[in-house]
Scaffold this motif. Structure first.
Motif, PDB file in Angstrom:
ATOM      1  N   ARG A   1       0.840  -1.199   0.000  1.00 22.30           N
ATOM      2  CA  ARG A   1       0.000   0.000   0.000  1.00 22.30           C
ATOM      3  C   ARG A   1       0.884   1.262   0.000  1.00 22.30           C
ATOM      4  NH1 ARG A   1      -5.400   0.688   1.579  1.00 22.30           N
ATOM      5  NH2 ARG A   1      -5.419  -1.483   2.248  1.00 22.30           N
ATOM      6  N   THR A   2       0.536   2.202  -0.839  1.00 24.06           N
ATOM      7  CA  THR A   2       1.285   3.455  -0.905  1.00 24.06           C
ATOM      8  C   THR A   2       0.762   4.443   0.141  1.00 24.06           C
ATOM      9  OG1 THR A   2      -0.187   4.566  -2.469  1.00 24.06           O
ATOM     10  CG2 THR A   2       1.489   3.094  -3.392  1.00 24.06           C
ATOM     11  N   LYS A   3       1.451   5.594   0.258  1.00 24.35           N
ATOM     12  CA  LYS A   3       1.009   6.629   1.196  1.00 24.35           C
ATOM     13  C   LYS A   3      -0.388   7.149   0.833  1.00 24.35           C
ATOM     14  CE  LYS A   3       4.624   9.217   0.626  1.00 24.35           C
ATOM     15  NZ  LYS A   3       5.608  10.343   0.747  1.00 24.35           N
ATOM     16  N   ASP A   4      -0.707   7.049  -0.476  1.00 26.26           N
ATOM     17  CA  ASP A   4      -2.021   7.496  -0.939  1.00 26.26           C
ATOM     18  C   ASP A   4      -3.075   6.394  -0.851  1.00 26.26           C
ATOM     19  OD1 ASP A   4      -0.943   9.990  -1.594  1.00 26.26           O
ATOM     20  OD2 ASP A   4      -0.252   9.226  -3.531  1.00 26.26           O
ATOM     21  N   LYS A   5      -2.720   5.308  -0.165  1.00 25.88           N
ATOM     22  CA  LYS A   5      -3.614   4.170   0.064  1.00 25.88           C
ATOM     23  C   LYS A   5      -3.980   3.430  -1.229  1.00 25.88           C
ATOM     24  CE  LYS A   5      -5.556   6.007   4.352  1.00 25.88           C
ATOM     25  NZ  LYS A   5      -6.788   6.337   5.103  1.00 25.88           N
ATOM     26  N   LEU A   6      -3.109   3.534  -2.214  1.00 25.68           N
ATOM     27  CA  LEU A   6      -3.266   2.740  -3.424  1.00 25.68           C
ATOM     28  C   LEU A   6      -2.620   1.377  -3.193  1.00 25.68           C
ATOM     29  CD1 LEU A   6      -2.341   5.461  -6.081  1.00 25.68           C
ATOM     30  CD2 LEU A   6      -4.630   4.743  -5.355  1.00 25.68           C
TER      31      LEU A   6
ATOM     32  N   ASP B   1       7.246   4.835  -3.168  1.00 24.02           N
ATOM     33  CA  ASP B   1       6.905   6.240  -3.426  1.00 24.02           C
ATOM     34  C   ASP B   1       7.009   6.604  -4.901  1.00 24.02           C
ATOM     35  OD1 ASP B   1       6.399   6.702  -0.765  1.00 24.02           O
ATOM     36  OD2 ASP B   1       8.447   7.362  -0.325  1.00 24.02           O
TER      37      ASP B   1
ATOM     38  N   GLN C   1       2.217   3.452 -13.280  1.00 25.21           N
ATOM     39  CA  GLN C   1       0.944   2.800 -13.559  1.00 25.21           C
ATOM     40  C   GLN C   1       1.132   1.303 -13.810  1.00 25.21           C
ATOM     41  OE1 GLN C   1      -2.229   4.060 -13.358  1.00 25.21           O
ATOM     42  NE2 GLN C   1      -1.133   5.791 -12.431  1.00 25.21           N
TER      43      GLN C   1
END
Length: 696
Positions: free
Chosen positions: A465-470, A546, A550
């Protein structure tokens, strides 16, 4: 559906298939609880898929042996009921997918015409008994383990003591000290030994993979062959009674051993000895089917590319102890092959070898008993089928489970990344095509069906999971595992977790480092020398999420954006009275006990009666919202909650009644008395249940 009712000659098999058909109807009509139906169909090899409305069928092939005739039958069934694709598993089974649940009884009936079973291929049972694929031909084996694996498989098939355990139970046989059956990661592992010219086995107990791998303990350095079945009978009884049932994550044998210790387990095993029906169980090796090798002249062939032929021989020919013969290994990408090729392969070995194949733990095929002079002919014929890729059981030969392709539990693709890694090895590291040392394995989740955590280089499907919750697909990289032989092995360390699309780069860095610095060490030894942090340091930069593109959000072998999900199971559609269902099951177990008694199967009758009593007690404790984690706790708690307060009157404590099974030999006299105990107990509980429902 009518045909299998008359064509199956074995009444036991016919009963099994008719019962499956009946339970399917009951499930569809809302008369059978979803969980109970799942348990039943799994024990019949019918497994839910990630895709709704279709099933995976697991075909049980003990120790991976399949005859030409059986392979033809399996191919016909796959074409009729599935997609024509056959998948070899890491337990030497075959799987077919996208099968209509309603057609599974007929499918099973078709397979049984050539003695191929689905029974106990899945579920909380004794799973397929695996063995070294070289058993019977191994140049280092003290004797052929095949007859012993075969007898053990038959003894536990449909055996009442192993039908409803807390979790599955896995057994392996290794032909020699090389331990290619991987005894150290099995519930019970047997390694062939000779002592004073007497046959026996080193016995390993309590190993396993999954999220918490455990190395098996040595139970016996040498156990005579006539003791292995009585031993396993007792081990299964202990596991059935004391093993966890509520929490699936802790319900394997390895956790029971961890809880009670090896010596504690031995003590429990000793308590069961009176109930074990055989003190010795001699195995009639002479009755095991003899190999029938075709006598045929070698057809003349012309090999167009001798360089490719010599490369193939260097990696795919397996020495055989029988003079004048070799075995041929077929590297099967991802364990997948198709029915058109399966039929031609079956014909080839029928007409020019011994009419049998062995499926391997590495998802490959081995053809034994090939005359040396027939090797060029076999190469020519196998080339027509696309079965002459070099690298059998070498670094190029990557093991992978189906992962998110079809499995409900898959988190990330295992087959897609496996194909990409094989492509990279061929293109960039061709010297690894013939390298027998580096073992690469991939699983789509922590359950380790691809055996990733015992590999030199392993990958486990995960998500990140990324910081952007992706959320993106990811791979846990594990290093340093391996089989060291004679019941010893190493489990791999978790080193880093990287986005899946960086898996190839991780492999490049690992192989580049090993090529530069590995010297003459095996990869496993090199890893031990350098240590976990050494590898972590040069792989750490791949963990940064980070800077994902795509492309990183599309998993291997897919075109759509990744979405982490666990497959959806079937829905029963109605609410079921669980207590009534459990009591109904107890009645069925009584009926099974009566049938076994009528057939003079005293031990089977006794165990069915035992299961009925414990199941009946479980029903009442479930109504009380009491935990029913183990048979042992059910027995203790029933006395405490029902007998001691006087809510039910029994002649003796429930524990004293039910555990007579451990204190008596399985005689006719005891079987009759014990069955009567079970009938009386069920009758009293049913009366109590009715009374309490009226008063509620």
């Amino acid at each position: 559906m009518q045909s299998f009712r008359t064509e199956i000659e074995n009444p036991v098999v016919q009963k099994d298939i008719l019962e499956l058909e009946q339970k399917i109807h009951e499930f569809h009509n809302g008369k059978l609880d979803e969980e109970k139906f799942r348990s039943l169909r799994l024990a019949r090899g019918v497994y839910g898929q990630r895709q709704q409305g279709v099933q995976m069928i697991r075909i049980k092939l003990p120790y991976g042996k399949v005859t030409s005739k059986q392979l033809h039958r399996i191919a016909d069934v796959s074409d009729e009921y599935s997609t024509g694709r056959l998948h070899i598993t890491t337990r030497q089974d075959l799987q077919i997918h996208y099968v209509d649940l309603n057609r599974t009884p007929q499918l099973w009936a078709e397979l049984e015409k050539d003695n191929v079973t689905l029974r106990e291929a899945c579920g909380n049972t004794v799973r397929n008994v695996t063995a070294s694929e070289t058993a019977g031909i191994d140049i280092n084996e003290p004797f052929d383990v095949s007859p012993y694996a075969d007898t053990l498989f038959k003894y536990f098939l449909r055996n009442p003591i192993s039908q409803e355990m807390g979790r599955k139970f896995k057994v392996s046989f290794s032909a020699s000290d090389a331990d290619t059956g991987l005894s150290y990661m099995h519930d019970l592992g047997f390694i062939a030994k000779l002592q004073d010219n007497k046959r026996g086995f080193k016995v390993m107990l309590g190993g396993g993979l999954g999220s918490q791998p455990r190395h098996a303990d040595v139970l016996f350095e040498f156990l005579p062959t006539d003791k292995i079945i009585p031993l396993m009978d007792g081990v299964v009884r202990v596991f059935d009674r004391y093993g966890e049932r509520k929490s699936r994550a802790k319900a394997r044998m390895k956790f029971l051993i961890k809880d009670v210790g090896l010596e504690g387990f031995k003590a429990l095993l000793e308590e069961e000895q009176e109930a074990v029906p055989y003190k010795t169980y001699p195995i009639d090796v002479a009755s095991y089917p003899k190999v029938k090798i075709v006598k045929v002249e070698a057809p003349k062939v012309s090999i167009a590319n001798t360089k490719d032929f010599e490369t193939w021989k260097s990696t795919n020919i397996v020495p055989q102890k029988q003079k004048g013969y070799v075995a041929i290994g077929i590297k099967v990408l991802l364990g997948d092959f198709y029915t058109d090729k399966a039929r031609l392969l079956a014909d080839l070995v029928q007409n020019y070898a011994a009419g049998e194949l062995r499926l391997s733990l590495r998802q490959n095929i081995l053809i034994p008993f090939v005359k040396k002079e027939l090797v060029p002919f076999f190469y020519s014929e196998l080339a027509k089928l696309g079965f002459v890729e070099a690298g059998y059981n070498k670094a190029l030969d990557i093991t992978a489970c189906p992962g998110t392709d079809t499995c409900n539990l898959g988190i990330a693709s295992s087959t897609g990344i496996a194909q990409e890694l094989e492509r990279i090895i061929k293109a960039e590291y061709p010297h690894y095509i013939s390298n027998p040392d580096v073992l690469i394995k991939i699983s789509g989740c922590m359950n380790a069906c691809g055996q990733h955590n015992m590999a030199n280089i392993g990958f486990q499907g995960m998500s990140v999971r990324t910081k952007d919750k992706l959320v993106a697909p990811a791979l846990q990289v594990l290093l340093g595992g391996g089989n060291t032989g004679n019941g010893k092995g190493r489990f791999a360390d978790k080193v880093v977790k990287v986005p899946s699309k960086r898996g190839p780069e991780a492999l490049r860095l690992i192989l580049n480092d090993y090529d530069t610095n590995g010297k003459e060490l095996s990869f496993a030894d090199y890893y031990q020398e350098k240590g976990q942090m050494y590898f972590y340091d040069f792989l750490k930069h791949l963990t940064d999420v980070d800077n994902l593109t795509q492309e990183d959000f599309i998993d291997w072998g897919n075109t759509e954006r990744y979405k982490k999900e666990i497959g959806i199971g079937e829905c029963a559609g109605v609410v079921i009275d669980l207590i009534a269902t459990l009591l109904f099951e107890s009645q069925e177990k009584i009926k099974n006990a009566e049938e076994a008694f009528g057939e003079e199967k005293w031990a089977a009758s006794i165990y069915y009666a035992y299961s009925s009593m414990v199941n009946t007690a479980k029903a009442m404790l479930t109504a009380e919202k009491t935990k029913v984690n183990t048979h042992h706790s059910i027995i203790e708690d029933f006395d405490q909650i029902f007998v001691q307060p006087g809510r039910i009157e029994l002649e003796n404590d429930f524990k004293e009644t039910v555990l007579q099974i451990k204190e008596n030999e399985p005689t006719k006299k005891f079987a009759k008395r014990y069955l009567n105990n079970a009938e009386v107990f069920l009758s009293k509980v049913e009366k109590l249940r009715k009374k309490e429902l009226v008063e509620a």
